[in-house]
Design an enzyme around this catalytic site. Structure first.
Site, PDB file in Angstrom:
ATOM      1  N   GLY A  20       0.823  -1.210   0.000  1.00  0.00           N
ATOM      2  CA  GLY A  20       0.000   0.000   0.000  1.00  0.00           C
ATOM      3  C   GLY A  20       0.848   1.247   0.000  1.00  0.00           C
ATOM      4  N   THR A  21       0.187   2.345  -0.283  1.00  0.00           N
ATOM      5  CA  THR A  21       0.877   3.617  -0.137  1.00  0.00           C
ATOM      6  C   THR A  21      -0.046   4.516   0.654  1.00  0.00           C
ATOM      7  OG1 THR A  21      -0.028   4.366  -2.234  1.00  0.00           O
ATOM      8  CG2 THR A  21       2.215   3.521  -2.285  1.00  0.00           C
ATOM      9  N   GLY A  22       0.512   5.212   1.608  1.00  0.00           N
ATOM     10  CA  GLY A  22      -0.302   6.126   2.407  1.00  0.00           C
ATOM     11  C   GLY A  22       0.273   7.507   2.266  1.00  0.00           C
ATOM     12  N   PHE A  24       2.488   9.950   1.795  1.00  0.00           N
ATOM     13  CA  PHE A  24       3.909  10.144   1.517  1.00  0.00           C
ATOM     14  C   PHE A  24       4.722   8.898   1.822  1.00  0.00           C
ATOM     15  CE2 PHE A  24       2.403  11.890   5.519  1.00  0.00           C
ATOM     16  CZ  PHE A  24       3.094  11.117   6.429  1.00  0.00           C
ATOM     17  N   LYS A  26       5.389   4.471   1.565  1.00  0.00           N
ATOM     18  CA  LYS A  26       5.142   3.213   0.865  1.00  0.00           C
ATOM     19  C   LYS A  26       5.137   2.145   1.956  1.00  0.00           C
ATOM     20  CE  LYS A  26       8.560   1.888  -1.792  1.00  0.00           C
ATOM     21  NZ  LYS A  26       9.413   1.966  -2.971  1.00  0.00           N
ATOM     22  N   ASP A 134      -8.128  11.360  13.108  1.00  0.00           N
ATOM     23  CA  ASP A 134      -8.329  10.936  11.710  1.00  0.00           C
ATOM     24  C   ASP A 134      -8.989   9.558  11.664  1.00  0.00           C
ATOM     25  OD1 ASP A 134      -8.310  11.250   8.978  1.00  0.00           O
ATOM     26  OD2 ASP A 134      -6.225  10.635   8.715  1.00  0.00           O
TER      27      ASP A 134
HETATM   28  N1  H91 Z   1      -4.286   4.185   4.112  1.00  0.00           N
HETATM   29  C1  H91 Z   1      -4.579   5.199   5.049  1.00  0.00           C
HETATM   30  O1  H91 Z   1      -3.085  -1.754   2.344  1.00  0.00           O
HETATM   31  C2  H91 Z   1      -4.719   4.511   2.748  1.00  0.00           C
HETATM   32  C3  H91 Z   1      -2.286  -4.651   4.080  1.00  0.00           C
HETATM   33  C4  H91 Z   1      -1.675  -4.043   5.269  1.00  0.00           C
HETATM   34  C5  H91 Z   1      -1.252  -4.904   6.248  1.00  0.00           C
HETATM   35  C6  H91 Z   1      -0.491  -3.177   7.554  1.00  0.00           C
HETATM   36  C7  H91 Z   1       0.099  -2.809   8.764  1.00  0.00           C
HETATM   37  C8  H91 Z   1       0.340  -1.499   9.055  1.00  0.00           C
HETATM   38  C9  H91 Z   1      -0.004  -0.510   8.136  1.00  0.00           C
HETATM   39  C10 H91 Z   1      -0.596  -0.879   6.938  1.00  0.00           C
HETATM   40  C11 H91 Z   1      -0.860  -2.200   6.599  1.00  0.00           C
HETATM   41  C12 H91 Z   1      -1.505  -2.675   5.407  1.00  0.00           C
HETATM   42  C13 H91 Z   1      -2.881   3.714   4.144  1.00  0.00           C
HETATM   43  C14 H91 Z   1       0.212   0.903   8.452  1.00  0.00           C
HETATM   44  C15 H91 Z   1       0.308   1.313   9.779  1.00  0.00           C
HETATM   45  C16 H91 Z   1       0.481   2.638  10.078  1.00  0.00           C
HETATM   46  C17 H91 Z   1       0.546   3.596   9.080  1.00  0.00           C
HETATM   47  C18 H91 Z   1       0.444   3.174   7.764  1.00  0.00           C
HETATM   48  C19 H91 Z   1       0.270   1.849   7.456  1.00  0.00           C
HETATM   49  C20 H91 Z   1      -2.809   2.246   3.848  1.00  0.00           C
HETATM   50  C21 H91 Z   1      -1.381   1.795   3.656  1.00  0.00           C
HETATM   51  C22 H91 Z   1      -1.280   0.296   3.474  1.00  0.00           C
HETATM   52  C23 H91 Z   1      -2.047  -0.458   4.495  1.00  0.00           C
HETATM   53  C24 H91 Z   1      -3.429   0.030   4.784  1.00  0.00           C
HETATM   54  C25 H91 Z   1      -3.482   1.514   4.982  1.00  0.00           C
HETATM   55  C26 H91 Z   1      -2.615  -2.460   3.245  1.00  0.00           C
HETATM   56  N2  H91 Z   1      -2.019  -1.875   4.368  1.00  0.00           N
HETATM   57  N3  H91 Z   1      -2.703  -3.784   3.108  1.00  0.00           N
HETATM   58  N4  H91 Z   1      -0.696  -4.483   7.340  1.00  0.00           N
HETATM   59  O2  H91 Z   1       0.690   4.902   9.390  1.00  0.00           O
HETATM   60 CL1  H91 Z   1       0.563   3.099  11.727  1.00  0.00          CL
HETATM   61 CL2  H91 Z   1       0.533   4.309   6.496  1.00  0.00          CL
END
Ligand code: H91
Length: 608
Positions: A20-22, A24, A26, A134
């Protein structure tokens, strides 16, 4: 980006695909070499972060303090001269948002199970003096045991004088923002979180947002009025609870304390919501400490001391991952250097994954046997970082983040009581975002192909997306609804992870074999190539750009200004029993509700 940026993380983890990308960052799937546990690694580029750097510091500081069964655990923070890596608990179930849309909406019973966990997490966050600010279904992930984990603390706040003090920064996603926040008034963080939880509960029970419109200002006006529709399927007790949470006057809004034993949350349960942490950081697990002391050939006392420092280094990560292993009923054992099981002898070594190997292997996620280097057991700290200027340790001025997620209006096909809702005519240009796709120049990022690597006939140009559902007849609408419901309903099994060697073969010449999952749409077709061609034709028609990699289509949409507004993957896969073709979908970037409509539009045009 130089390979050297990844040297440090590759000492301790095997990096795998981007999940995933959130904004800024990856996020990649990875495996912790010593425990063999899967983790998610959030990778951020310091230069690219720019003004967002304070947010990262805020998130890391908050996550170090928060240890709770419904909050995603931070295990390890690695900072190099160019990058910041946050190693986090892996949640294979993905976002709660995707889960809701796969089922259209949740039953009251299922919504209650999740909502009790959300209340538990937020009561704990507030008890620690923080406000999340958020809250939305995209920031709640589902773990292996189908439990929720709260993520994204980049916008959280910890007022100096305690949570009763007023905050001024307007942040979060418009659709979930409390009226007092939008008005720019000073507000109490916990009260604003309760409002967002009300919007979240509404989304769980209805499958769409209570305050929605094509235009952000119109959303704000609706929020300020506090009027929302009550679909016919909502029970009187759900309606009452929503009304108590979605009170425009924050002083009239229900408090977390009252939520914990609210009659709606107690239905079918004998106890109030348990909000205390099951994993307080002060208490260390005996078995995990023993295993670490045997592995490092050090006394229990010195290991206890090292863990208690909570440096979020390899020691913290190994301890926390052992603890999570134990909690899942697995053996509390550390592995030797090889992940392939050839050697499991315990050694006091720091693993050093060869840089050359990483370069060669990242393409297919294969990991060669790491080269090991003996070091004194107490020196497990990364010396390489010593000369690096630490941004995270420096005091930074607080910069106000811009409102983050663009909003979108959801369509509704139900009877409503208060507001007439018209179907949206969303155009791609109506949602703002984000950074253009960067050419992946770091060799560990070979899972993303650059446009130059794509066959010309496999690419198409972007024009305008037609996501208008007003012209869709009702039978087609029903079909759209089915796409996310149908066979995958209730099947929340995790996609089986493929071994690297299997993956190498299957992503290229034949579709992967996947299990039914709520992110996988079942089709009636048996020929994967026919399905793939059909999707490609539809993508071209809808002016969605894509890059093909075997049976995976890495798709993106652009605004009129050429900015990438949404990124997602569609993968044709093989399902078993019945042996049919499936389509796996995954949103990587962009507004969740806009994505929902686009998926409905694309998949309803296919022969699914
Ligand atoms: N959204 C806000 O897409 C768009 C599987 C997946 C599995 C994850 C564990 C932690 C995080 C993401 C995971 C994940 C951003 C995580 C934790 C924190 C954080 C960020 C990510 C998406 C980014 C990818 C994520 C879901 C949210 C998947 N993701 N599939 N385990 O700040 Cl604290 Cl950015």
């Amino acid at each position: 980006m130089a390979v050297g940026d990844y040297d440090e993380i590759l000492k301790y983890y095997e990096l795998r695909e981007t999940i995933g990308t959130g904004g800024f960052a990856k996020v990649k799937l990875a495996r912790h070499l010593l425990t063999g546990e899967k983790v998610a690694v959030k990778i951020m580029d310091k230069l690219a972060l720019g003004d967002d750097l304070p947010r990262v510091k805020i998130e890391i500081d908050a996550m170090k303090n928060l240890s709770h069964q419904h909050i995603c655990r931070l295990y390890h923070v690695i900072e190099t001269s160019k990058k910041i890596f946050m190693v986090l608990e892996y949640c294979p179930g993905g976002e709660l948002f995707d889960y809701i849309i796969s089922k259209d909406r949740l039953s009251e019973e299922e919504a209650r199970v999740f909502f009790r966990q959300i209340v538990s997490a937020i009561a704990y966050v507030h008890s620690q003096g923080y406000a999340h600010r958020d809250l939305k279904p995209e920031n709640l992930l589902i773990d292996e045991e189908h439990n929720l984990k709260l993520i994204d603390f980049g916008l959280c706040a910890k007022p100096k004088g305690g949570l009763d003090y007023h905050l001024n920064t307007c942040c979060g996603s418009p659709a979930y923002a409390a009226p007092e926040l939008i008005q720019g008034k000073a507000y109490i963080g916990s009260e604003a979180d309760i409002w967002s939880m009300g919007v979240l509960l509404y989304a769980l029970l209805c499958g769409f947002l209570p305050f929605d419109d094509d235009n952000v200002m119109a959303v704000y006006r609706k929020i300020m009025r506090g009027k929302y529709s009550i679909p016919k399927w909502l029970s009187p007790s759900s309606t009452l609870l929503l009304n108590q949470m979605l009170q425009v006057d924050p002083k009239k809004r229900i408090t977390v304390k009252h939520l914990l034993r609210h009659p709606w949350l107690l239905q079918g349960y004998s106890d109030a919501v348990q909000w205390q942490s099951k994993y307080p950081l002060g208490h260390l697990d005996e078995d995990c400490v023993t295993e670490l002391s045997v592995f490092h050939k050090q006394s229990r006392e010195s290991i206890l001391e090292l863990i208690s420092e909570w440096k979020y280094d390899q020691m913290s990560a190994t301890y926390l991952l052992l603890q999570s292993k134990k909690a899942r009923g697995k053996r509390v054992r550390l592995r030797g250097p090889s992940l392939r099981g050839h050697s499991s002898t315990k050694q006091s070594v720091v693993l050093e994954h060869s840089r050359h190997d990483a370069q060669l292997d990242a393409m297919e996620f294969t990991l060669s046997t790491p080269v090991t280097r003996k070091v004194a057991s107490k020196k497990h700290e990364n010396k390489e970082n010593a000369g690096t200027e630490s941004v995270l340790r420096n005091e930074m001025p607080f910069a106000l983040p811009a409102p983050k997620t663009p909003f979108a209006k959801s369509h509704m096909e139900t009877q409503v009581q208060t507001i007439p809702v018209q179907a949206p005519a969303i155009k791609e240009t109506q949602f703002t975002t984000v950074t253009p796709i960067k050419k992946p120049t770091d060799p560990t990022n070979t899972d993303e192909l650059t446009p130059a690597e794509v066959l010309p006939e496999r690419r198409c140009n972007s024009v305008e997306l037609d996501l208008n559902l007003t012209h869709v007849d009702s039978s087609q609408k029903k079909r759209k609804a089915k796409i996310f419901g149908s066979l995958e309903r209730g099947l929340d099994k995790v996609i089986t992870m493929l071994t690297p060697s299997k993956k190498k073969r299957s992503t290229r010449d034949r579709p992967r074999k996947l299990k039914a999952h709520y992110n996988v749409t079942t089709t009636q077709l048996q020929n994967p190539d026919q399905m793939l061609n059909e999707i490609i034709t539809i993508l071209s028609k809808k002016h969605v750009e894509y890059v093909q990699k075997g049976y995976t289509l890495k798709c993106h949409t652009r605004s009129d200004f050429g900015k990438v507004t949404m990124e997602f993957e569609l993968e044709v896969c093989q399902l078993g029993k019945p042996e049919v073709v499936g389509i796996r979908r995954q949103r990587l970037k962009g507004d969740a509700w806009v994505y929902k409509r686009l998926m409905e539009d694309i998949l309803s045009s296919c022969q699914v």
